[in-house]
Scaffold this active site. Structure first.
Site, PDB file in Angstrom:
ATOM      1  CD  GLU A  29      -3.013  -0.875   2.044  1.00 35.44           C
ATOM      2  OE1 GLU A  29      -3.933  -1.384   1.510  1.00 35.44           O
ATOM      3  OE2 GLU A  29      -2.186  -1.071   3.467  1.00 35.44           O
TER       4      GLU A  29
ATOM      5  CD  GLU B 218      -4.151  -6.810   2.382  1.00 33.14           C
ATOM      6  OE1 GLU B 218      -4.355  -5.889   3.651  1.00 33.14           O
ATOM      7  OE2 GLU B 218      -2.061  -6.205   3.393  1.00 33.14           O
TER       8      GLU B 218
END
Length: 1005
Positions: A455, A526
């Site tokens: 991220e 994820e």
């Protein structure tokens, strides 16, 4: 300024540190080296323990003579100072805990000064001081002399302190700052903690010591022979090394002396997560013995399919943080061992080290026990996405439907997201973090993929990082999910990235990507966010993974809840420590609790990932082997039992040969169809004990309905019959005979009193019930539910008609579920029939306005006496189960109590429901229905669970609260994932259900 301003200079990452290199510990003798225990090395001095400590609210408060002042406190090393009374805990997911002004950090930057002494008689050696983890940066002083500086919290900082040591007592002082410019690259979703949190030790080395080595090999096409190479680097000049290789059985394969190694190894035994076969390479230098375990394996991509040793594999993975409620980031061997054992027990085969390298010995354990690792670099800058936009970020950035969503807003966030990925000022730091990760762990077998971080957007800095990794290590693959987020001004090169990676994509996303030929495999780095009562979509995800060879599985977010202990000894989450900004209980998103108690989420995932699956095809049991490298006969035994109407009638066990990724028919003779409900239960049990699992450990289970058209034969009852009398006034209708008494509330159209022999069976009026205490996965739909008035709903009647026959008193009720300031939620047409034996039939026809949100549930709520807290049921148990989350359970007869049925999620929410029930029996009540139903028995009301923020604040009801539901909407994983699928929502425009209620103290079959 006392301290050099290195901590705000991205061009100064390390001062006087040893270059990044492979992790290893030199020994003096073979015996200690082969033990694998570094503490047994004569060259290793562990400096953990109680250190002197001073804490300052700001580094500006550090006095000029800080190297001379007395110390007021003691603190353990390793530890986080927030766990020892200094500073405070702070949880934030995305937002930085300080102003966004890179590379600057606040003047109010807390500072810890550590000190200890070391007794030493220096020899003509080199002394290397190692810090395996310090958050966020450290200044090192030996005997009051500045040695060096380093930043990168989750990797090793090593200093050559040879020239600073003296005979006798040596003083080691370390200054640690809470924040530095590197903190902008360490914005991981976790509690933010500080200090020396990993081991500190001193290595004694030769003047010309082996500084680094890199083990590489190439396998032939048959994977039988390997060309093994070892490149070495000495601190001063090359030196000959004696290389010895032992096979997994401990026998010598070769013994050769050379500066570098280049040799053929024949008839190799391959390493994989199911059979982690490790060779032992021993390197003898003039004075040192170094041992490195090697597993021979090959990882590659062909036609968009991930292959491991030429076999397609699926990652049954989890994301794992270093986290403990007491020790924070400081994780011991024992703690890591417990995590890995729990993972093996629950069929997890892969770990993403989220979002930083773990301690260097962690991957050694994974080599040994058999796990596939994504080794992730210590890089995340998620908070940059919030620089100028404050919106509901997850729903926008993840492309979820949202009224505020526009492409402009989304792209603005992505452009912000890429700030550090594109900023030349941080290129050096981003590349340094990749190099630290790769160089330290490059000889680890279990690490098969390098990840650039998490991220942080994409840009030129990550392009350079990926290119460097590909040049340095051609044996592994490269992953970076954030490559799908690119700045609007960029056209980036993705050629050095090997995967198409997403977070929280839906099963439709998997299908869409894999529908066409792709060069890169699809991975969900994820998925199935495990927050609270969650992971209802695990089975659907794995059905999608199995549909597509190009899908290589995924990594559930995440392994454990994050929650330090509060002063009251209870778990705390964001906001419990007075911090701001914070993200509440978003840190409570693990498969296990902070103290490693498995949630039902983990049990669901375990059985979804069972090594074998069976199905009924043409009256034969076909079993499929989902292992990648192991025949079922070599791995497990199948225990089986036949269950007729809930009673085990026969069983046995068998072992069957079934090669990986293939299927065979089980030699089990099925019973004849006699109209009863016949279930076949299969339990897959481990044949032979492993290092982490005991023999007979259950690897998963299966339940097959052998005759799907058959139903459970319910008990038959013999109850005395008696004619009822009916009395009516303006408010109520009373129906009674010598045994039973019923009162129907004419305003609500529901029973307000039910008695038998003068004793109340319900302690409060029944409710028609549509609300549930929102789960964490309901956090996005919760507002819509509340706006529709679901949490304040009640029932009102419009018309009641009744008639009496010889068999029953029958009521026809037209009513609705309404709420304050809102229109109708449900229109109900109800028919009650009270039979002469006291049984009640409740037939409900419900009409729902489709413009309203789907319902949390629909059913009846009973308020039973507190003492009536034990039930028997036939349904999915013993664990909680839901329409989309029942693979952790089997149909059967179970018993539970209100307290046993309740699960204490740290943030209270819906829990303890049981799906697929045919009947429920308490002391005074028997319930069946026209179709399988759900029920919940709890010591708490749903209102109490909705209101309270922590489990330890809950107050028990004065009653045992029993909910009988036509349906309960599913669980899903929408706390940070796709919306709940339509098939798991209670969203029918019209539905019908009949509940049959028998009130009798002694129910007889």
């Amino acid at each position: 300024m006392i301290l050099p301003n290195y901590f705000q200079d991205p061009n100064t990452l390390h001062v006087n540190t040893v270059e990044h290199h492979a992790y290893f510990i030199p020994h003096q003798q073979n015996e200690t080296a082969l033990s694998g225990k570094r503490e047994q090395s004569d060259y290793f001095t562990l400096l953990n323990g109680q250190w002197d400590f001073n804490y300052f609210q700001s580094y500006h408060d550090l006095p000029d003579n800080f190297l001379d002042i007395a110390f007021e406190h003691k603190i353990p090393v390793p530890a986080n100072w927030q766990n020892h009374g200094f500073d405070h805990h702070h949880y934030t997911n995305i937002n930085y805990p300080f102003p966004f002004e890179p590379p600057f950090v606040p003047h109010q930057n807390p500072c810890g000064v550590y000190h200890r002494t070391l007794q030493l008689t220096p020899k003509h050696k080199r002394y290397l001081l190692n810090f395996e983890g310090v958050d966020s940066c450290l200044f090192v002083y030996v005997n009051k002399q500045f040695v060096g500086y380093s930043q990168i919290s989750h990797n090793t900082s090593e200093f050559d302190v040879s020239d600073y040591l003296q005979a006798g007592t040596n003083h080691l002082t370390v200054v640690v700052l809470k924040w530095c410019d590197g903190s902008y690259l360490e914005d991981q979703d976790k509690f933010r903690m500080s200090g020396i949190f990993r081991d500190v030790y001193l290595l004694e080395r030769e003047q010309n010591y082996l500084q680094d080595f890199f083990i590489q090999y190439e396998l032939d096409d048959e994977l039988r022979h390997a060309n093994l190479k070892v490149e070495t680097l000495f601190s001063r000049q090359p030196q000959a090394i004696e290389y010895q290789l032992l096979n997994p059985n401990g026998f010598t394969v070769f013994n050769q002396t050379d500066t570098h190694l280049n040799i053929e190894v024949e008839d190799i035994q391959l390493w994989n997560a199911e059979k982690p076969q490790l060779y032992t390479l021993i390197l003898h230098t003039a004075e040192e013995v170094i041992v490195q375990k090697i597993g021979f394996r090959k990882v590659e991509i062909k036609d968009g399919i991930l292959l491991f040793n030429q076999q397609p594999i699926k990652f049954k993975g989890v994301n794992r943080h270093d986290s403990d409620p007491k020790t924070g980031y400081a994780i011991t061997y024992a703690q890591a061992h417990k995590d890995l054992q729990l993972m093996k027990q629950h069929n997890i085969n892969a770990i993403r080290t989220a979002h930083y390298p773990n301690a260097p010995w962690f991957s050694e354990l994974c080599d040994q026990y058999g796990f596939y690792l994504i080794g992730e670099s210590d890089v995340e800058s998620h908070g940059a996405s919030m620089l100028t936009v404050k919106m509901p970020e997850p729903s926008i950035l993840l492309n979820h439907q949202n009224d505020l969503q526009t492409e402009r807003i989304r792209q603005d966030m992505i452009d912000n997201y890429c700030y550090f990925a594109r900023d030349p000022l941080f290129k050096k730091a981003i590349l340094d973090r990749q190099q630290a990760n790769v160089e330290r762990d490059k000889n680890r077998t279990s690490i098969i993929i390098w990840s650039l971080g998490n991220e942080a957007g994409y840009g030129a800095n990550f392009e350079a990082a990926a290119a460097w990794i590909k040049q340095r290590d051609k044996s592994r693959l490269v992953h970076y999910e954030s490559s799908i987020y690119q700045h609007s001004a960029d056209n980036n090169d993705l050629s050095n990235l090997d995967f198409y990676s997403e977070m929280y994509g839906s099963t439709e996303d998997i299908d869409r990507y894999c529908a066409t030929a792709q060069r890169k495999p699809f991975v969900l780095c994820e998925y199935s966010h495990a927050m609270g009562n969650s992971n209802g979509d695990a089975e659907d995800y794995w059905q999608a993974f199995h549909r597509h060879p190009q899908s290589c599985g995924g990594f559930v977010w995440e392994w454990c809840d994050h929650a330090p202990y509060r002063a009251n000894g209870q778990f705390g989450y964001g906001g419990d420590f007075g911090e701001s900004p914070h993200d509440g209980n978003f840190c409570m998103d693990g498969l296990v609790s902070p103290d490693r108690i498995p949630h039902s989420n983990l049990l669901e995932l375990k059985n979804v990932n069972r090594p074998a699956r069976a199905e009924l095809i043409d009256n034969q049991i076909v079993i499929h082997n989902y292992l990648d490298f192991t025949d079922l006969a070599d791995y497990l035994t199948i225990d089986y039992e036949f269950v007729e109407n809930g009673v085990v009638t026969s069983g046995g066990n068998l072992s069957v040969s079934c090669k990986p990724h293939s299927s065979v028919i089980l030699p089990i003779e099925l019973p004849k169809n006699n109209g009863h409900l016949w279930l076949l239960n299969l339990d897959y049990r481990l044949n032979t004990a492993t290092e982490l699992l005991e023999a007979e450990h259950s690897l998963g289970f299966e339940q097959l309905n052998l005759f799907s058209e058959n139903k459970l034969v319910l008990p038959k009852f013999t109850i005395e019959k008696s004619t009822f009398e009916v009395q009516e006034d303006h408010f109520r209708i009373n129906v009674h005979n010598g045994q039973f008494s019923y009162q129907l509330d004419k305003q609500k159209g529901i029973f307000s009193r039910i008695e038998k022999a003068g004793k109340a069976i319900i302690q409060q009026p029944l409710d028609f019930n549509i609300w549930r205490a929102p789960t964490d996965n309901d956090r996005l739909i919760r507002e819509a539910w509340q706006n529709a008035g679901y949490d304040k709903a009640y029932t009102r009647a419009y018309e009641i008609q009744w008639q009496q026959s010889e068999q029953a008193v029958e009521f026809s009720v037209k009513s609705a579920i309404v709420s304050i300031s809102r229109g109708r939620i449900l229109t109900l047409d109800i028919r009650y029939r009270i039979f002469n034996d006291g049984q009640i039939s409740v037939e409900i026809n419900a009409i729902r306005p489709t413009e309203l949100p789907y319902l949390p549930r629909f059913g009846l709520r009973f308020w039973l006496a507190k003492a009536e807290n034990t039930v028997e049921y036939f349904g999915y148990g013993e664990q909680e189960s839901y329409v989309d989350k029942h693979h952790l359970a089997n149909l059967g007869i179970y018993h539970t109590t209100a307290k046993q049925n309740h699960t204490d999620y740290v943030k209270p929410q819906e829990n303890g429901s049981h799906y697929g029930c045919e009947y429920l029996k308490s002391e005074n009540l028997f319930v069946s229905a026209s179709q399988p139903f759900s029920f919940n028995l709890s010591p708490y009301t749903q209102e109490e669970l909705t209101e309270k923020k922590h489990y330890y604040e809950l107050q028990e009801s004065d009653y045992s609260v029993l909910c009988i539901d036509y349906k309960m909407s599913g669980i899903g994983s929408n706390s940070c994932g796709p919306n709940l699928k339509d098939q798991y929502r209670l969203m029918e425009s019209e539905f019908k259900i009949r509940f049959d209620l028998i009130f009798d103290k002694t129910i007889r079959q």
